[in-house]
Design a protein around this motif. Structure first.
Motif, mmCIF file in Angstrom:
data_model
loop_
_atom_site.group_PDB
_atom_site.id
_atom_site.type_symbol
_atom_site.label_atom_id
_atom_site.label_comp_id
_atom_site.label_asym_id
_atom_site.label_seq_id
_atom_site.Cartn_x
_atom_site.Cartn_y
_atom_site.Cartn_z
ATOM 1 N N GLU A 272 -19.560 -15.174 6.431
ATOM 2 C CA GLU A 272 -20.816 -15.512 5.764
ATOM 3 C C GLU A 272 -21.956 -15.460 6.771
ATOM 4 O O GLU A 272 -21.879 -16.053 7.848
ATOM 5 N N THR A 273 -23.004 -14.741 6.439
ATOM 6 C CA THR A 273 -24.179 -14.641 7.304
ATOM 7 C C THR A 273 -25.386 -15.225 6.591
ATOM 8 O O THR A 273 -25.382 -15.422 5.375
ATOM 9 N N THR A 274 -26.422 -15.484 7.359
ATOM 10 C CA THR A 274 -27.666 -15.967 6.763
ATOM 11 C C THR A 274 -28.189 -14.972 5.739
ATOM 12 O O THR A 274 -28.644 -15.352 4.650
ATOM 13 N N GLU A 275 -28.108 -13.692 6.070
ATOM 14 C CA GLU A 275 -28.585 -12.654 5.154
ATOM 15 C C GLU A 275 -27.783 -12.652 3.859
ATOM 16 O O GLU A 275 -28.346 -12.570 2.765
ATOM 17 N N ASN A 276 -26.451 -12.752 3.973
ATOM 18 C CA ASN A 276 -25.610 -12.772 2.774
ATOM 19 C C ASN A 276 -25.868 -14.001 1.921
ATOM 20 O O ASN A 276 -25.849 -13.946 0.694
ATOM 21 N N LEU A 278 -28.669 -16.152 1.932
ATOM 22 C CA LEU A 278 -30.024 -16.349 1.417
ATOM 23 C C LEU A 278 -30.619 -15.114 0.756
ATOM 24 O O LEU A 278 -31.507 -15.228 -0.097
ATOM 25 N N GLY A 279 -30.146 -13.946 1.140
ATOM 26 C CA GLY A 279 -30.727 -12.711 0.621
ATOM 27 C C GLY A 279 -30.761 -12.620 -0.890
ATOM 28 O O GLY A 279 -31.801 -12.261 -1.471
ATOM 29 N N SER A 284 -34.795 -15.491 3.723
ATOM 30 C CA SER A 284 -34.226 -14.832 4.898
ATOM 31 C C SER A 284 -33.993 -15.767 6.080
ATOM 32 O O SER A 284 -33.292 -15.400 7.020
ATOM 33 N N LYS A 285 -34.591 -16.959 6.081
ATOM 34 C CA LYS A 285 -34.495 -17.866 7.225
ATOM 35 C C LYS A 285 -33.902 -19.207 6.807
ATOM 36 O O LYS A 285 -34.292 -19.782 5.784
ATOM 37 N N SER A 293 -25.088 -23.110 11.316
ATOM 38 C CA SER A 293 -24.901 -21.998 10.388
ATOM 39 C C SER A 293 -25.170 -22.434 8.957
ATOM 40 O O SER A 293 -25.229 -23.634 8.645
#
Length: 460
Positions: A272-276, A278-279, A284-285, A293
């Motif tokens: 899981e990434t920030t982009e995945n 919140l996108g 994005s932030k 995380s």
């Protein structure tokens, strides 16, 4: 051939029959929040009782001040487990957004090679609870007994706040007490990765109203001279967080523990990434505590959120007033050992200390419950992880959830037992929304998973 192999084979052979039983339950319009469907809620409870009796459970409908409970018992060797689910469902509005009648369930191919059961309650929670019932049916049919002593509790008011649950647990404490509880109202990490939920955030809700003058004032006559409750309220709410995203209420982090490093590493491995994260919602932030995380923020850290603000004139056009009062709804998500009563008291003091002269405050509580947390390495968790890993393509992971499932805490406080949270829902199941669905694979392998879990729990 193990003891469970023929049981698993039986589940494979009987998938069509288990689907028909689920469809029968899904056709019952057990919408708990609407009094017009009270008869349907009772009908669902009665259907479940009769179905459980065919497996050999001593089952009955238990009346409450609201919708009835279903309680069932079956003797067995090994530990005593209490399985909880709920048969009530959310309203279907807006009806025009459904592709088909929400109470006419069917199996549809939602993408190539992927089929799903579509209908209200298919995932939340009728399809989930029936995975356990079907596991018991198959096990009993093959071996003539169950691997554990099992008590079942099905509630009919979960979707409307569970007003009868606490009194019912209190009145039937001895009958419902077991070694531990099983709850199937959660989700997998992804369609191939099962999950055991070991943490749920608690909740404190508080509404505050700042009052000043005895009426709304003309902002030309009084502006700059009279206290403005909206300004006061905004300053107080703005003080809730520091520049690093931490909550500034004194004592707020008392009882908050750091997540073990190996668990954080396992969460990193989920990809899981920030982009995945919140996108898909247009952001994005990360906005919370710095240097943590997304998963840690929503699974293992506490929060303070402003959920709504009212005050002054909010209609069409413009009205130049200094309002007499302004209100905000504030919620706190709690983790680990935070005390809801202490958090509420500390927040109230935080507000009162920031009130200027000529202003006063009223507080209105909106519920509170502590967080639920299991030890990551407790046998109940590790046995379930091993059983799930034997069934699904990928190993089971231990996760937490940002929301709250109060029943787990109630079982701990009132019945003195821990709760294993295992569910087979998916993030795209559209629960509480039109076109709710439950993957056919979740329904089928969920049944097989409960056989494996019960077998694992029954072993010494």
């Amino acid at each position: 051939m193990s003891d469970i192999a023929p049981v698993l084979d039986q589940l494979d052979r009987s998938i069509d029959q288990s689907l028909e039983r689920l469809f029968h339950l899904l056709r019952i319009k057990s919408i708990s929040t609407d009094p017009a469907f009270a008869g349907d809620c009772r009908k669902a409870a009665e259907w479940l009782v009769e179905d459980l009796k065919t497996i050999g459970f001593d089952a009955s409908v238990r009346d409450t001040a609201g919708h009835p409970m279903v309680v069932a018992h079956h003797d067995g060797e090994g530990p005593h487990v209490l399985f909880y689910g709920h048969y009530d469902v959310q309203p279907v509005d807006p009806l025009n957004l459904w592709d088909n009648d929400p109470f006419d369930p069917s199996v549809k191919e939602i993408e190539p090679g992927r089929k799903a059961i579509v209908g209200r309650g298919s995932s939340d929670d009728k399809g989930q609870l029936m995975t356990f019932v079907e596991a018991c049916r198959a096990y009993k049919g093959i071996h003539g007994k169950l691997p554990c002593k099992i008590t079942i509790l099905f509630e009919g008011e979960e979707e409307s706040g569970s007003p009868s649950l606490r009194p019912f647990l209190e009145e039937n404490r001895e009958e419902l007490s077991a070694d531990y509880a099983l709850v199937c109202d959660t989700a997998m990490w992804d369609p191939e990765t099962p999950a055991v939920c070991v943490g749920l955030r608690g909740l404190v809700g508080e509404e505050i109203t700042i009052k000043a003058a005895d009426r709304d004032l003309h902002s030309g006559f009084f502006g700059g001279a009279a206290a403005n409750p909206i300004t006061v309220l905004a300053r107080i709410l703005g003080d809730l967080h520091d520049e690093n995203g931490r909550v500034t209420v004194p004592g707020f982090y008392e009882g908050v523990e750091e997540t073990p490093a190996d668990i954080l590493k396992s969460w990193e491995g989920l990809g899981e990434t920030t982009e995945n994260f919140l996108g898909p919602i247009g952001l994005s932030k990360l906005f919370g505590e710095k240097d943590r995380s997304a998963l840690e923020l929503v699974w293992a850290r506490p929060t303070a959120e402003v959920n709504g603000i009212t005050g002054g004139y909010t209609g069409e056009g413009f009205k130049t007033v200094i309002p007499a009062e302004a209100s905000a709804k504030v919620s706190f998500r709690l983790v680990h050992k935070q005390d809801p009563d202490k958090i509420r008291a500390a927040f109230r003091q935080f507000v009162e200390e920031r009130l200027p002269d000529d202003c006063r405050v009223e507080f209105h509580p909106h519920g509170g419950s502590p967080a639920f947390q299991l030890d990551y390495d407790m046998p109940l968790v590790t046995k379930a992880q091993g059983a799930l890993s034997d069934e699904w393509p990928k190993p089971a992971v231990a996760i937490a959830m940002g929301g709250s499932i109060p029943i787990a805490g109630e079982f701990r406080r009132m019945l003195d037992m821990e709760t294993l949270l295992v569910g087979f829902g998916l993030q795209d199941d559209r629960i509480h929304s039109p076109n709710e669905k439950y993957d056919l694979n979740s329904f089928h392998r969920g049944q097989r998973s409960w056989v494996r879990i019960l077998d694992a729990l029954s072993s010494t």
